[in-house]
Design an enzyme around this catalytic site. Structure first.
Site, PDB file in Angstrom:
ATOM      1  N   ASN A 110      72.213  88.492  61.698  1.00 32.68           N
ATOM      2  CA  ASN A 110      71.381  87.565  62.463  1.00 32.68           C
ATOM      3  C   ASN A 110      70.738  88.282  63.658  1.00 32.68           C
ATOM      4  O   ASN A 110      70.609  89.502  63.661  1.00 32.68           O
ATOM      5  CB  ASN A 110      72.164  86.321  62.881  1.00 32.68           C
ATOM      6  CG  ASN A 110      71.314  85.057  62.786  1.00 32.68           C
ATOM      7  OD1 ASN A 110      70.203  85.003  63.293  1.00 32.68           O
ATOM      8  ND2 ASN A 110      71.858  84.045  62.131  1.00 32.68           N
ATOM      9  N   ARG A 111      70.389  87.553  64.700  1.00 33.69           N
ATOM     10  CA  ARG A 111      69.503  88.075  65.741  1.00 33.69           C
ATOM     11  C   ARG A 111      70.218  88.331  67.062  1.00 33.69           C
ATOM     12  O   ARG A 111      71.098  87.563  67.456  1.00 33.69           O
ATOM     13  CB  ARG A 111      68.349  87.095  65.960  1.00 33.69           C
ATOM     14  CG  ARG A 111      67.427  86.996  64.751  1.00 33.69           C
ATOM     15  CD  ARG A 111      66.628  85.711  64.762  1.00 33.69           C
ATOM     16  NE  ARG A 111      65.725  85.661  63.603  1.00 33.69           N
ATOM     17  CZ  ARG A 111      66.084  85.222  62.396  1.00 33.69           C
ATOM     18  NH1 ARG A 111      67.334  84.809  62.176  1.00 33.69           N
ATOM     19  NH2 ARG A 111      65.213  85.203  61.404  1.00 33.69           N
ATOM     20  N   HIS A 136      69.719  91.629  61.891  1.00 34.45           N
ATOM     21  CA  HIS A 136      70.563  92.169  60.825  1.00 34.45           C
ATOM     22  C   HIS A 136      70.956  93.628  61.043  1.00 34.45           C
ATOM     23  O   HIS A 136      71.000  94.434  60.112  1.00 34.45           O
ATOM     24  CB  HIS A 136      69.882  92.002  59.473  1.00 34.45           C
ATOM     25  CG  HIS A 136      69.716  90.577  59.052  1.00 34.45           C
ATOM     26  ND1 HIS A 136      70.526  89.562  59.521  1.00 34.45           N
ATOM     27  CD2 HIS A 136      68.822  89.989  58.202  1.00 34.45           C
ATOM     28  CE1 HIS A 136      70.145  88.408  58.966  1.00 34.45           C
ATOM     29  NE2 HIS A 136      69.121  88.642  58.177  1.00 34.45           N
ATOM     30  N   HIS A 212      74.278  88.056  52.258  1.00 34.96           N
ATOM     31  CA  HIS A 212      72.979  87.388  52.346  1.00 34.96           C
ATOM     32  C   HIS A 212      72.479  86.935  50.978  1.00 34.96           C
ATOM     33  O   HIS A 212      71.289  87.036  50.672  1.00 34.96           O
ATOM     34  CB  HIS A 212      71.968  88.349  52.983  1.00 34.96           C
ATOM     35  CG  HIS A 212      70.861  87.679  53.725  1.00 34.96           C
ATOM     36  ND1 HIS A 212      69.884  86.947  53.104  1.00 34.96           N
ATOM     37  CD2 HIS A 212      70.566  87.621  55.047  1.00 34.96           C
ATOM     38  CE1 HIS A 212      69.019  86.488  53.985  1.00 34.96           C
ATOM     39  NE2 HIS A 212      69.422  86.877  55.184  1.00 34.96           N
ATOM     40  N   TYR A 214      71.222  84.505  47.975  1.00 33.67           N
ATOM     41  CA  TYR A 214      70.484  83.265  47.795  1.00 33.67           C
ATOM     42  C   TYR A 214      70.944  82.610  46.493  1.00 33.67           C
ATOM     43  O   TYR A 214      70.929  83.244  45.432  1.00 33.67           O
ATOM     44  CB  TYR A 214      68.979  83.526  47.715  1.00 33.67           C
ATOM     45  CG  TYR A 214      68.361  83.989  49.010  1.00 33.67           C
ATOM     46  CD1 TYR A 214      67.951  83.065  49.967  1.00 33.67           C
ATOM     47  CD2 TYR A 214      68.187  85.339  49.278  1.00 33.67           C
ATOM     48  CE1 TYR A 214      67.364  83.481  51.161  1.00 33.67           C
ATOM     49  CE2 TYR A 214      67.605  85.762  50.465  1.00 33.67           C
ATOM     50  CZ  TYR A 214      67.208  84.834  51.393  1.00 33.67           C
ATOM     51  OH  TYR A 214      66.630  85.243  52.572  1.00 33.67           O
ATOM     52  N   ASP A 283      66.553  77.271  58.951  1.00 34.76           N
ATOM     53  CA  ASP A 283      66.971  78.654  59.194  1.00 34.76           C
ATOM     54  C   ASP A 283      67.774  78.625  60.488  1.00 34.76           C
ATOM     55  O   ASP A 283      67.357  79.147  61.521  1.00 34.76           O
ATOM     56  CB  ASP A 283      65.769  79.593  59.298  1.00 34.76           C
ATOM     57  CG  ASP A 283      66.180  81.065  59.322  1.00 34.76           C
ATOM     58  OD1 ASP A 283      67.380  81.354  59.149  1.00 34.76           O
ATOM     59  OD2 ASP A 283      65.295  81.927  59.514  1.00 34.76           O
ATOM     60  N   GLN A 322      75.024  80.198  58.825  1.00 35.96           N
ATOM     61  CA  GLN A 322      73.566  80.200  58.871  1.00 35.96           C
ATOM     62  C   GLN A 322      73.053  79.700  57.523  1.00 35.96           C
ATOM     63  O   GLN A 322      73.383  80.262  56.466  1.00 35.96           O
ATOM     64  CB  GLN A 322      73.028  81.606  59.141  1.00 35.96           C
ATOM     65  CG  GLN A 322      71.519  81.677  59.291  1.00 35.96           C
ATOM     66  CD  GLN A 322      71.034  81.328  60.690  1.00 35.96           C
ATOM     67  OE1 GLN A 322      71.836  81.182  61.617  1.00 35.96           O
ATOM     68  NE2 GLN A 322      69.732  81.185  60.858  1.00 35.96           N
ATOM     69  N   GLU A 350      75.209  81.734  54.881  1.00 31.37           N
ATOM     70  CA  GLU A 350      75.725  82.974  55.449  1.00 31.37           C
ATOM     71  C   GLU A 350      76.838  82.694  56.456  1.00 31.37           C
ATOM     72  O   GLU A 350      76.584  82.201  57.549  1.00 31.37           O
ATOM     73  CB  GLU A 350      74.581  83.741  56.130  1.00 31.37           C
ATOM     74  CG  GLU A 350      73.387  84.001  55.229  1.00 31.37           C
ATOM     75  CD  GLU A 350      72.165  84.386  56.037  1.00 31.37           C
ATOM     76  OE1 GLU A 350      72.268  85.330  56.859  1.00 31.37           O
ATOM     77  OE2 GLU A 350      71.119  83.730  55.872  1.00 31.37           O
TER      78      GLU A 350
END
Length: 385
Positions: A110-111, A136, A212, A214, A283, A322, A350
């Site tokens: 993440n950020r 990331h 990560h 999907y 998100d 997340q 996540e």
């Protein structure tokens, strides 16, 4: 190690007949896990290995590039198996627009705001990824590395799998401390794919690892996930600014499109005009309810496809989840089904610590010091109903 590059492109042949046979036979007669290793592309660069785990009617494949969960096969209520992860068989995609699909993300998932952290009073400038953040783990994060792999051979006939190892040197992407990391995947015949993370450091640092992947429980390429039913064991979330950085205190989900405390369609309120959904969908990080006192994994999410009956239960030791609904997917990646992935083709769940935790002392700490071991476990539990 820098990002691996190769000039070879090709298609990996899926052994669907073997998976279908396992479905027909059922899992109870086959409690063990078979493991095999081969190049990602036959005749291509052997640096990227594909490890395939098979147990009962379930099959998973994991790549040494990024310790990436690449495919996951599971039966529906009629016993028909499908590959339920978004992925590409083309090396150019795996190295390009599909780089994060199923990858192990770190050193910090993440950020992180302003590409800067302070650990024990010492400031560290991180490698930026754009828009004033480090995302990331930086532009050459763990998803870009070739990990070393070894088979996990359990005693008896329990679940086997594969363990990946990576050494991240002191100063890697600006983070302090040399970090030794392992990620283990094990698969059981009852449909549990367990991901276990471990890490140690030589200096105080921050660590936040996740997977990560999907998911589309109808099968990759088979429509979108807006009709999937989602339950989240969270009563609050972290609202974000236009850089996806959390601001202010936790916000209650009650009365908002973020309320998945009971099962709701993913797309039920995704376009209702809420200012936090201006990016076209979810998100965001949900704040999970209290974790188990013994440190074990507890449920974070339940995802269900009403049409085929596949259900995915996500359990974790992490404090946050997340949820990303692939809002910006634009068809740049085409799956093995031949379908280009557009918006909402899959959903990422996540398990991780909260975004920007190193700069938010009120959040659960992500600091790891010498002599300590980072430990995190996530279980993806598949079933049908």
């Amino acid at each position: 190690m820098a990002t691996h590059r190769a000039d070879v492109q090709g298609t990996d042949v899926k052994h669907t007949e073997a998976v279908q046979q396992a479905v027909a036979e059922g899992g109870e007669e086959h409690p063990g896990t078979s493991v095999r290793c081969e190049p990602f592309e036959p005749g291509g660069d052997a640096a990227i290995e594909r490890w395939t785990l098979r147990a009962g009617p379930y099959e998973a494949s994991v790549l040494s590039l990024g310790a990436t969960l690449h495919t996951l096969w599971a039966p529906d209520r009629d016993g028909v198996s499908a590959q339920i992860l978004l992925s590409s068989d083309r090396l150019a995609d795996v190295l390009g627009p599909a780089r994060y699909y199923g990858a192990t993300v770190g050193r910090y998932a993440n950020r992180i705001a302003d590409s800067r952290i302070t650990v024990d009073g010492e400031a560290h400038e991180l490698a930026p990824t754009g828009r004033g953040v480090t995302l990331h783990g930086g532009p050459d994060g763990f998803a870009n590395r070739i990990w070393q792999a070894e088979e996990i051979v359990p005693p008896g006939r329990g679940p086997g799998g594969v363990r990946f190892h990576l050494h991240s040197p002191d100063g890697d992407q600006g983070f302090p401390g040399a970090l030794d990391v392992s990620v283990a995947y094990t698969l059981s015949a009852t449909g549990e794919l367990t991901i276990s993370y471990r890490a140690t450091t030589t200096r105080a640092t921050v660590v936040n690892l996740t997977n990560h992947a999907y998911v589309n429980l109808a099968g990759e390429g088979n429509g979108d996930i807006l009709g999937h039913l989602l339950t989240l064991d969270a009563d609050a979330y972290t609202p974000v600014d236009d850089r996806q950085i959390p601001y202010g205190p936790y916000e209650p989900v009650s009365g908002t499109p973020f309320d998945f405390t009971t099962a709701r369609r993913v797309g039920e309120s995704i376009h209702d005009g809420h200012p936090q959904l201006a990016g076209g969908g979810y998100d965001h990080n949900w704040v999970l309810r209290a974790r188990a006192e013994d440190g074990g994994a507890t449920r974070a999410a339940l995802l269900h496809d009403p049409a085929g009956g596949r259900t995915l239960e996500v359990l974790t030791t992490e404090p946050g989840l997340q949820v990303y609904t692939a809002n910006s997917f634009d068809g740049a990646v085409t799956g093995a089904s031949g379908t280009a992935y557009g918006p909402h083709s899959g959903i990422a769940l996540e398990t991780q610590h909260h975004p920007d935790s190193p700069n938010r002392p009120e959040y659960p700490s992500t600091v790891l010091r010498p002599g300590e071991e980072f430990r995190s476990t996530t279980v993806l539990r598949l079933s049908v109903s």
